[in-house]
Structure formats: C-alpha cells, structure tokens
Design a protein around this motif. Structure first.
Motif, mmCIF file in Angstrom:
data_model
loop_
_atom_site.group_PDB
_atom_site.id
_atom_site.type_symbol
_atom_site.label_atom_id
_atom_site.label_comp_id
_atom_site.label_asym_id
_atom_site.label_seq_id
_atom_site.Cartn_x
_atom_site.Cartn_y
_atom_site.Cartn_z
ATOM 1 N N LYS A 1 -93.739 -38.491 -32.315
ATOM 2 C CA LYS A 1 -93.645 -39.826 -31.729
ATOM 3 C C LYS A 1 -93.556 -39.711 -30.215
ATOM 4 O O LYS A 1 -92.994 -38.759 -29.687
ATOM 5 N N ALA A 2 -94.087 -40.713 -29.557
ATOM 6 C CA ALA A 2 -94.042 -40.715 -28.097
ATOM 7 C C ALA A 2 -92.618 -40.991 -27.623
ATOM 8 O O ALA A 2 -91.925 -41.848 -28.169
ATOM 9 N N ASP A 3 -92.170 -40.237 -26.609
ATOM 10 C CA ASP A 3 -90.856 -40.517 -26.052
ATOM 11 C C ASP A 3 -90.981 -41.599 -24.982
ATOM 12 O O ASP A 3 -92.063 -41.999 -24.581
ATOM 13 N N GLU A 4 -89.818 -42.090 -24.533
ATOM 14 C CA GLU A 4 -89.813 -43.234 -23.617
ATOM 15 C C GLU A 4 -90.387 -42.872 -22.250
ATOM 16 O O GLU A 4 -90.947 -43.721 -21.563
ATOM 17 N N LEU A 5 -90.264 -41.583 -21.868
ATOM 18 C CA LEU A 5 -90.816 -41.172 -20.580
ATOM 19 C C LEU A 5 -92.337 -41.294 -20.593
ATOM 20 O O LEU A 5 -92.955 -41.716 -19.624
ATOM 21 N N GLN A 6 -92.930 -40.930 -21.727
ATOM 22 C CA GLN A 6 -94.385 -41.045 -21.857
ATOM 23 C C GLN A 6 -94.808 -42.511 -21.814
ATOM 24 O O GLN A 6 -95.773 -42.877 -21.147
ATOM 25 N N LYS A 7 -94.079 -43.375 -22.521
ATOM 26 C CA LYS A 7 -94.436 -44.790 -22.569
ATOM 27 C C LYS A 7 -94.284 -45.467 -21.208
ATOM 28 O O LYS A 7 -94.912 -46.484 -20.931
ATOM 29 N N ALA A 8 -93.421 -44.919 -20.367
ATOM 30 C CA ALA A 8 -93.173 -45.522 -19.058
ATOM 31 C C ALA A 8 -94.275 -45.210 -18.057
ATOM 32 O O ALA A 8 -94.370 -45.837 -17.008
ATOM 33 N N SER B 1 -83.152 -42.771 -31.438
ATOM 34 C CA SER B 1 -82.903 -41.395 -31.835
ATOM 35 C C SER B 1 -83.090 -40.482 -30.631
ATOM 36 O O SER B 1 -84.024 -40.645 -29.859
ATOM 37 N N ASN B 2 -82.168 -39.544 -30.481
ATOM 38 C CA ASN B 2 -82.356 -38.516 -29.452
ATOM 39 C C ASN B 2 -82.035 -37.141 -30.027
ATOM 40 O O ASN B 2 -81.709 -36.215 -29.307
ATOM 41 N N GLN B 3 -82.121 -37.011 -31.346
ATOM 42 C CA GLN B 3 -81.790 -35.749 -31.989
ATOM 43 C C GLN B 3 -82.807 -34.657 -31.682
ATOM 44 O O GLN B 3 -82.525 -33.483 -31.849
ATOM 45 N N THR B 4 -84.002 -35.056 -31.272
ATOM 46 C CA THR B 4 -85.023 -34.056 -30.960
ATOM 47 C C THR B 4 -84.879 -33.517 -29.547
ATOM 48 O O THR B 4 -85.621 -32.632 -29.141
ATOM 49 N N GLY B 5 -83.909 -34.067 -28.788
ATOM 50 C CA GLY B 5 -83.750 -33.655 -27.401
ATOM 51 C C GLY B 5 -84.476 -34.580 -26.446
ATOM 52 O O GLY B 5 -84.230 -34.558 -25.246
ATOM 53 N N ARG B 6 -85.405 -35.394 -26.969
ATOM 54 C CA ARG B 6 -86.097 -36.406 -26.176
ATOM 55 C C ARG B 6 -85.721 -37.762 -26.741
ATOM 56 O O ARG B 6 -85.504 -37.923 -27.933
ATOM 57 N N PHE B 7 -85.647 -38.754 -25.877
ATOM 58 C CA PHE B 7 -85.240 -40.090 -26.310
ATOM 59 C C PHE B 7 -86.419 -40.776 -27.005
ATOM 60 O O PHE B 7 -87.426 -41.071 -26.387
ATOM 61 N N ILE B 8 -86.281 -41.009 -28.316
ATOM 62 C CA ILE B 8 -87.345 -41.595 -29.125
ATOM 63 C C ILE B 8 -86.876 -42.946 -29.654
ATOM 64 O O ILE B 8 -85.750 -43.087 -30.118
ATOM 65 N N MET B 9 -87.747 -43.936 -29.562
ATOM 66 C CA MET B 9 -87.439 -45.243 -30.126
ATOM 67 C C MET B 9 -88.598 -45.704 -30.998
ATOM 68 O O MET B 9 -89.753 -45.609 -30.600
ATOM 69 N N THR B 10 -88.279 -46.193 -32.183
ATOM 70 C CA THR B 10 -89.287 -46.715 -33.098
ATOM 71 C C THR B 10 -89.105 -48.220 -33.199
ATOM 72 O O THR B 10 -88.036 -48.691 -33.594
ATOM 73 N N GLU B 11 -90.141 -48.968 -32.833
ATOM 74 C CA GLU B 11 -90.011 -50.426 -32.831
ATOM 75 C C GLU B 11 -90.175 -50.996 -34.234
ATOM 76 O O GLU B 11 -90.959 -50.507 -35.038
ATOM 77 N N VAL B 12 -89.402 -52.060 -34.521
ATOM 78 C CA VAL B 12 -89.510 -52.806 -35.767
ATOM 79 C C VAL B 12 -90.067 -54.180 -35.414
ATOM 80 O O VAL B 12 -89.356 -55.016 -34.852
ATOM 81 N N VAL B 13 -91.337 -54.398 -35.711
ATOM 82 C CA VAL B 13 -91.985 -55.665 -35.377
ATOM 83 C C VAL B 13 -91.702 -56.672 -36.488
ATOM 84 O O VAL B 13 -91.693 -56.322 -37.668
ATOM 85 N N GLY B 14 -91.483 -57.936 -36.107
ATOM 86 C CA GLY B 14 -91.178 -58.960 -37.098
ATOM 87 C C GLY B 14 -89.878 -58.658 -37.808
ATOM 88 O O GLY B 14 -89.765 -58.768 -39.026
#
Length: 868
Positions: free
Chosen positions: A242-249, A623-636
C-alpha cells in the motif's frame, strides 16, 4: 437512454449500481445477483449513481480490466466509457480500474467483498447461477476493510500464515484462518463466506470454520482429502503493498495543451496546489506520487484533448515507469470528485466565496459569518452536533489546571476562560448523557509554551483520563485553533493572551497597551484574541478592544453587527477595569491612533460570508506497524466500519478525530496522536498543522463524532456480535449424521462433524433442508437439479423412492395434505421432490429458473399447481 450511433445499450437513469460485461465487443448486462464477481479474462463497465444531501446526483463511471482480458476488450470498454460519459452529459467521474488495484470508491460498492474467478466469456464460463453445487475451488481472501477473493490453485502451496482461505465445495464452505490473521480479517472472511452461501447457494450450503487446525479434525480431514497431505511449513504472511502517506503527498500538476498540432505535457506546480491553476481551456494531469493519476478536462478544452484523456493518462503512466495497474480517474470541469478537491489547498464552488481549507488569520479580511442556532436541538439531531462541532449545549461542569513545574496546578475559577500563550492547560468538561457522566478533556497548548510543558500536558492528560476510567474524549487544542465547543463552555468569556503566564510569579510585567480582536455573536461562539497593538491589525468586520493605562476603547468596525458589539462589551470587563469608551470606525480620537503608534492601512474590504464547506468527511484505518505510516480509506463509511481492533481516523477538515477500538494494539494507541500529526503534515493540500485532534474511545463517542455517521446505534458496542458470536450463531447442525461430498468421483465419508465448527444458515428449518443436500452420494446430485429430501436413508421411507434419490411422481405430491405426503417429505418444499422432467412439464421452466424468481412469485405458482 440509448444511443443508436454508439451501440450503447439502454441505460436506466436510476440510483445505485449497474454493471455490464464486454461480450463480443458489446455491453451485456450482468445479473444483479452476480454483482461483485468478476472473471479475470473479461472487462466490465460499472455505473454508480447516488444522491447527495443537497439533492444532486453524483455519478461514477468505471471500466474494470481483468488481468487476462484481451487488448480488444480493454479498448472496447474504454470506448464505451467515453460514449457513456458523453451520453450522460459529461457529469460522471471516470475511473480506470485494474484487477487487484481497484480504487476505494470502486471497492465501496461491494461491502461483502470482490471475488475474482478464473476464465471468462471467451472460455465459456458464465456468471454464477443460484443453487449450483458442482463447484470445487480455493479462494484466497485478503483485506480488512476492502476484501477481495482470488481463485488460486487447489494446493497447500497457495496458503500462507497471514490470510484467510475459503475452500468452496459447493455445499460445504470451509474457512481456514491463518494463525497470524486478525479478528477483522476473520470477520470479513466470514462475511464473504455467508454472502456466497446466501447469494450463490440460495442459503443452502454450510460453513465450517478452522481457527485452529488441532481443534477441527473433521474439517481438516476434508481439506486433506481435497488438497492432499501438507508437506513442509506454511509460507509466512505476505504484507499488503500500500502507498504510504509520504508518497500520496507528492502531488505534481501537469498542463496538457495543444501547440502546433502537437499535444504538450508540461509540469507547472507541486504541493500545495490552488484551484486557479486549472484553466477551463485546457486539460491537466495530476500525479499523486504514482499512487493515483487524475485527468481534469476543462469545459472549453478541445474535443481532441477530451477524447484522448484516458489514452494520455495511460501513456503518462508508462512514461513515468509506474505499474500498469495504477488507478486513473478522469474528471470533467464542474463535476470534480471529493477526493480530487481535497488535493487542493482551496476549492471554491460556483457562487461560493470561501471554499475548502480557508485559514482566517488575525488581522486579515474574510470574516466568518456567525450563525446562531438552537443548542436544544443537538441531542435530537446528531448531524447538527457534527456540523456545529458541539458535544452538547455546553451546560456542563468545568475544571481547569495549568501545567506548572511539569505538574497540574488548579486554576482559580475566577480566572476560568483566560489562557496565556506561555502556558499549557488541561480543561475537564463533565456533562450528563442518559443519566451518566461523560467527559471531554481539552489539552490547550500555548504558542510560546516549552516543549517540556507540552509533553507534560499530554502525560498529565493520560493520568487524568485514567482517573475517570479511560472514558474521556481527549482533544488537543493549539492556541488560536479552539473548537466551537471549547468556546461555548466559557460562555463568551474566552480570552487568549498572546504571551505571558497566569502563574503567580510572573517573569515579565504585562504590556501597558494591548489590542484584542473580538469575534462572536453569542455565548456559544465568542472569543477575544490578543493581536499586535498596531493599526494594521484592525479589520473593518470586527470589534477590537484597545486597553491602555487610562482607558479601554471599544472600536467597532463598519461591518460588525449589534450582537458582536454586545459580546465585546462583556469581554471588555474581563480584559480591563478602566473606563470603557465606544468609538466607531472613522470617528477615532487622536489618542486612539497614538496608542497604536499612528495610522496605517488595515483590512477594510467588503465582508465575506463563509458558505457551507464542500469537503466530505473521510474515514481511514490507520497503521504504522510496517514502519511507514499507512492509511486505508473507507469510502461510503458507516458505523460497521469502526473495527474494535483498529485505530480509525475521521477527517472533517476542521477537526481530526481518532477513534480508538477496545482491542487495538498498544503501539497504535500510543502513537495515535503522532499518526494524526503525520497525516496533517503529509496531506497533499498542505493542511494547517494546528487543526484540532480529538481522541475518542470506543463506547464513549460524543455527538459531534456520531453525527457524521448515518443511523448511529449507541448500543452496538454492548449488543453487537463479536466474531466468535457470529461464528457460533451460524446454526446448530447436530442433526447432520453424514456428509458426502462429490469430488470428481471421490467420495468423502465422515461421521458427525463438530457442531461448533460446521454450521448451517441458522433458520428454523435449516437442519432438515441441509440434511438432504449433504446426503446424495450420486455425483449427479451436484447438477442444477435441487433435490431436497428431509431424510436421506432410503430404508426409512414408507414409500418407494425412485432412483434412490427421493424423487416422487406428481400424483403423490400435487393437491396432497401434510398427512397424505410420504414420510420425510417437507410440505413446504413439495416441488423439490419432482423429477426435472415433471418439474419442467408442470411449471414450464427449470428448477434453477424457478428459484431465481421472487419468493412471492414462487408461492403463487406453487398454489396454482397444488404444490403449496
């Protein structure tokens, strides 16, 4: 709606989901019962329409690419999407979806999960037909929030320790949970298994669950019969990519325009982006770090540019070296999605003066228009509490402590509401709800407080929370960003001093001249903020208090209201004991300007009024268990999406809520605030880092949190079923004495299975009905014919059983009372005991076709032919 020139089928303009497959280069509708199942060798077109709270329609148009689909099918799907977009007036948001990498929006349509099946139209495979049992497949189930199930090889080599696997044998569904699975993954897997049972098997299949192989010897024997003996260790869990927040920014905006008959792509901006960069005459590509590619098509851009949007985006992906699975979203000017808008620092809708993310800085124009509302409506209307950001009507009790020498020191109640920029404070608010106390704990951090004091404030808040049973809602408040409820609890007497301290031993004398900006129209929304004592700090839309050693001036700008002047008079008594002089803008005495150091230009433009925000709240699993800050969006999202073993982040733009589930791990809980700060820091729109962060505990959610959820159930956490309860509620199958599963002429015979591991549908008549399904030893019983027999041992029948399969002549079944039926025949299922030939002769259709009809139609036909 149909278009003869484009060969489009008839498209219904209706709310909800419509899906077509590409078959012989034509759009062919997929039956609704097959929604969520996709063949890997095919392409699909998905149209989704929903109504907004304002009554307008939001339309999303997707084309889905199976990993084994042909280039011709992919091209046909893309062309149809372009034609559909034109036929729908350019209002849809278009999405390119690749198998296994679908957007959050796409996944939100299939709450029970997505199933990928091998094959496709070209190989003769058809979509699932209800009551088909000649099935043998293994599904690899992945995901906690968005579940997908991929058909994999029937081998132990397909398994790993971290995922859920579903062995589907038609009448038996065995869910094998890896030893490293979380409760959420097990629950989602069970939801998918139940969905297959209910939608594909008409409820006539049984689910077995293996949580621990040693505790499920019967089910494990069936798995070994199908998969063979397992040799060697299972593979470790494979982490989700999954993409981390740094990548999405990492957002970059590219200008796409025609020049000398060529299409030019030129980078023009990086974060934070502003809306004025988008010109209506051209198209733009917005690259969100390779996580997602957006194409924005201006209203006045050329037809050639619009037509080539998908092609250009895909070519752009190739040029950048991104994976071919990268999601693409094509947006038309004026029909932007919420996710696209949130990538911009400001987004203004037509006829709207202020838009997303507008920060109102002291001394600047752009007044926030204060609107009064009835606080008594808050409990009756949680959505109002959310919109107004109010926990309750602010009539509760307050206690305030100042952090001094890293410890909590009580503040004199006479000074409640006065906050100094050199200090940190804890404010405990207690209110009654349903007869029991609830708590909100505010941590106010002064702009000039030391790092040690800010840290001590947070640590003391944890200890204070423990004192009140870990029930408090914790709110981090940075100076100048006080939420509305915080203002309300001080009843219009909130004063923010720029520096200094409220301690008894003050290190520096207070300034002789001070200037305060007062904003608010009532006790709920008023605060006074100290600003630099100079003329440039003034604003024609507000009231200012200028305190000197001799007098306190109430300066009323031309744009202020009478209510604002009245509230300023009340605040004036707090900041100064001197005589009060009210002066109007333009009629200031010389002494006033002298105190401010002389006249100077200040904000005096026309008043702005803030419209309701276009920002839609967004929910994420953190989640940050992988060492990178990961967020999974829940749409609707809905309340069901708040999993007990998660920390969830709800972003309402003006506030960030962190919801902490009871079973979340210690690392997630301890780092929740840090995760929220990281989210703000890495947000592509360049968010304000001082945005309030609110920590909410499961079971103690305030109204301004629950109001963002439709139909919030306050009793869910006490009455909601846990995973174990869901597993045990599948039904008692103690009546089953024998299971025989046909596996390519291999018969599995086993005695009674553990009632805790193998379960039916839980319906009242489940046992007798399911018993027949698992009793037919003949391989033909796995055909489309539904031969239901409540007792499978032929020796127990008082009447002859033709072919040994519980089939009776029509004369034995039609127009017969319960007493006249052969022993073991279920009187509510008489038609099940007919042969296929008799059934078709009587009803004029096959059993499959009959059971696909609505229940009421089935009942009517059964009455008509004396089989009811």
């Amino acid at each position: 709606m149909a278009d003869g020139d484009t060969n489009l089928p008839t498209i219904e303009r209706k709310l909800g989901l419509q899906i077509w497959g590409i078959e012989n280069m034509k759009m062919v509708p997929v039956p609704e019962k097959a929604y969520g199942t996709f063949f890997e060798g095919d392409c699909y077109i998905i149209l989704h329409t929903k109504r907004t709270s304002r009554g307008s329609a939001l339309v999303d148009l997707h084309y889905w690419i199976g990993r084994d689909s042909s280039q011709d099918e992919q091209g046909a799907a893309a062309v149809y999407v372009t034609q559909l977009d034109a036929a729908l007036g350019g209002s849809p948001v278009q999405h390119r979806e690749v198998q296994g990498h679908e957007s959050e929006t796409f996944q939100s349509y299939f709450r029970n999960g997505i199933i990928y099946k091998k094959g496709g139209v070209a190989s003769g495979f058809k979509h699932v037909e209800t009551n088909m049992y000649n099935i043998k497949r293994l599904l690899h189930v992945k995901g906690k929030k968005h579940v997908s199930a991929t058909e994999v090889a029937l081998s132990w080599d397909s398994f790993n320790k971290g995922d859920v696997f579903l062995l589907d044998l038609g009448k038996v569904l065995i869910q094998w949970n890896g030893p490293s699975c979380s409760i959420a993954e097990k629950s989602r897997g069970l939801a998918l298994a139940r969905s297959i049972r209910d939608s594909e098997r008409g409820g006539r299949a049984q689910i077995g669950i293996i949580d621990n192989e040693r505790d499920s010897p019967d089910l494990m024997q069936i798995m070994r019969m199908v998969l063979g003996e397992r040799r060697g260790e299972l593979r470790d869990a494979t982490p989700d990519t999954k993409a981390d927040e740094l990548q999405k920014a990492n957002v970059r905006l590219y200008h796409v325009y025609e020049k000398d008959n060529d299409l030019v792509v030129q980078e023009i901006a990086t974060r934070p982006l502003t809306q004025d960069l988008l010109q209506h005459e051209d198209c733009y590509i917005l690259d969100q770090g390779g996580f997602k590619i957006y194409v924005w098509r201006g209203k006045a851009s050329s037809p050639e540019e619009k037509k080539a949007a998908f092609t250009r985006a895909v070519g752009f992906i190739q040029a950048k070296g991104y994976p071919s699975s990268t999601n693409v979203e094509v947006i038309n000017d004026g029909a932007e999605s919420a996710m696209f808008k949130q990538l911009f620092q400001r987004w203004t809708e037509k006829n709207e003066t202020q838009g997303l993310g507008k920060v109102y800085t002291t001394g600047k124009i752009a007044k926030v228009e204060q609107v009064k509302f009835d606080t008594t409506q808050l409990h009756a209307r949680p959505e109002l509490a959310a919109e107004q950001r109010m926990v309750d009507d602010a009539s509760g009790e307050i206690e305030v402590w100042r952090i001094e020498d890293l410890e909590m020191q009580p503040v004199n109640p006479k000074s409640y509401g006065q906050f100094y920029g050199g200090d940190c404070y804890l404010v405990l608010y207690t209110y009654l709800r349903s007869g029991r106390p609830h708590y909100v704990l505010y941590m106010w951090q002064g702009r000039h407080a030391s790092v040690d004091e800010i840290t001590a404030c947070a640590l003391n808040a944890i200890e204070l929370d423990k004192k009140y049973g870990d029930e408090a809602v914790q709110v981090r408040v940075t100076m100048g960003k006080e939420p509305r409820h915080f203002l309300a609890i001080f009843k219009g007497k909130l004063v923010i001093y720029e520096g200094g301290t409220s301690r008894a031993q003050k290190s520096a004398p207070e300034p002789a001249i001070r200037l305060f900006q007062v904003r608010g129209t009532d006790e709920v929304n008023t605060k006074a903020t100290e600003v630099p004592a100079r003329a440039s700090s003034l604003n024609s839309n507000d009231v200012f208090l200028l305190t000197t050693s001799q007098v306190c001036y109430l300066w009323c700008g031309k744009g202020c209201s009478g209510d604002e002047r009245e509230m300023a008079k009340m605040v004036a008594d707090i900041v100064s004991r001197r005589d009060k002089h009210t002066i109007l803008e333009g009629q200031e005495p010389a002494e006033f300007w002298e105190a401010l150091g002389g006249k100077a230009p200040y904000a005096s433009e026309k008043r702005f009024q803030e419209q309701s925000t276009q920002y839609q709240p967004r929910l994420f699993e953190c989640s940050n268990q992988t060492g990178r800050f990961i967020m999974t969006e829940v749409v609707g999202f809905c309340q069901e999406d708040l999993d007990e073993d998660d920390v969830m982040l709800l972003d309402t733009w003006e506030e960030i809520f962190l919801w902490v589930g009871k079973a979340s791990n210690a690392q997630e809980r301890n780092e929740a605030i840090a995760s929220a700060k990281e989210y703000l820091k890495t947000h592509p729109a360049g968010r304000d880092l001082a945005t309030p962060i609110i920590l909410v505990k499961q079971g103690y959610e305030p109204l301004n949190f629950t109001g963002w959820f439709n139909a919030w159930d306050p009793y869910k956490w006490s009455d909601g079923k846990s995973y174990e309860e869901m597993k045990n509620s599948l039904g008692d199958v103690s009546a089953i004495s024998e299971i025989k599963v046909d596996l390519n002429n291999l018969s599995l015979n086993k005695g009674t299975l553990s009632t805790t591991n193998l379960a039916g549908s839980g319906t009242a008549n489940a046992s007798s009905e399911y018993k027949s399904h698992f009793s037919h030893s003949d391989s033909n019983s796995y055909s489309n014919s539904n031969n239901y027999n409540s007792n499978n041992n032929s020796s127990s029948h008082s009447s002859p059983v033709p072919n040994g399969e519980g089939i009776y002549s029509r004369e034995v079944l039609m127009h017969r009372t319960v007493d006249e039926l052969p022993e073991g025949v279920d009187p509510t299922k008489k038609e099940c005991y007919l042969s296929d030939a008799d059934f078709h002769d009587i009803f004029g259709k096959s059993k499959d076709e009959f059971y696909q009809m609505p229940k009421w139609k089935q009942q009517n036909e059964k009455k008509q032919f004396g089989l009811f």
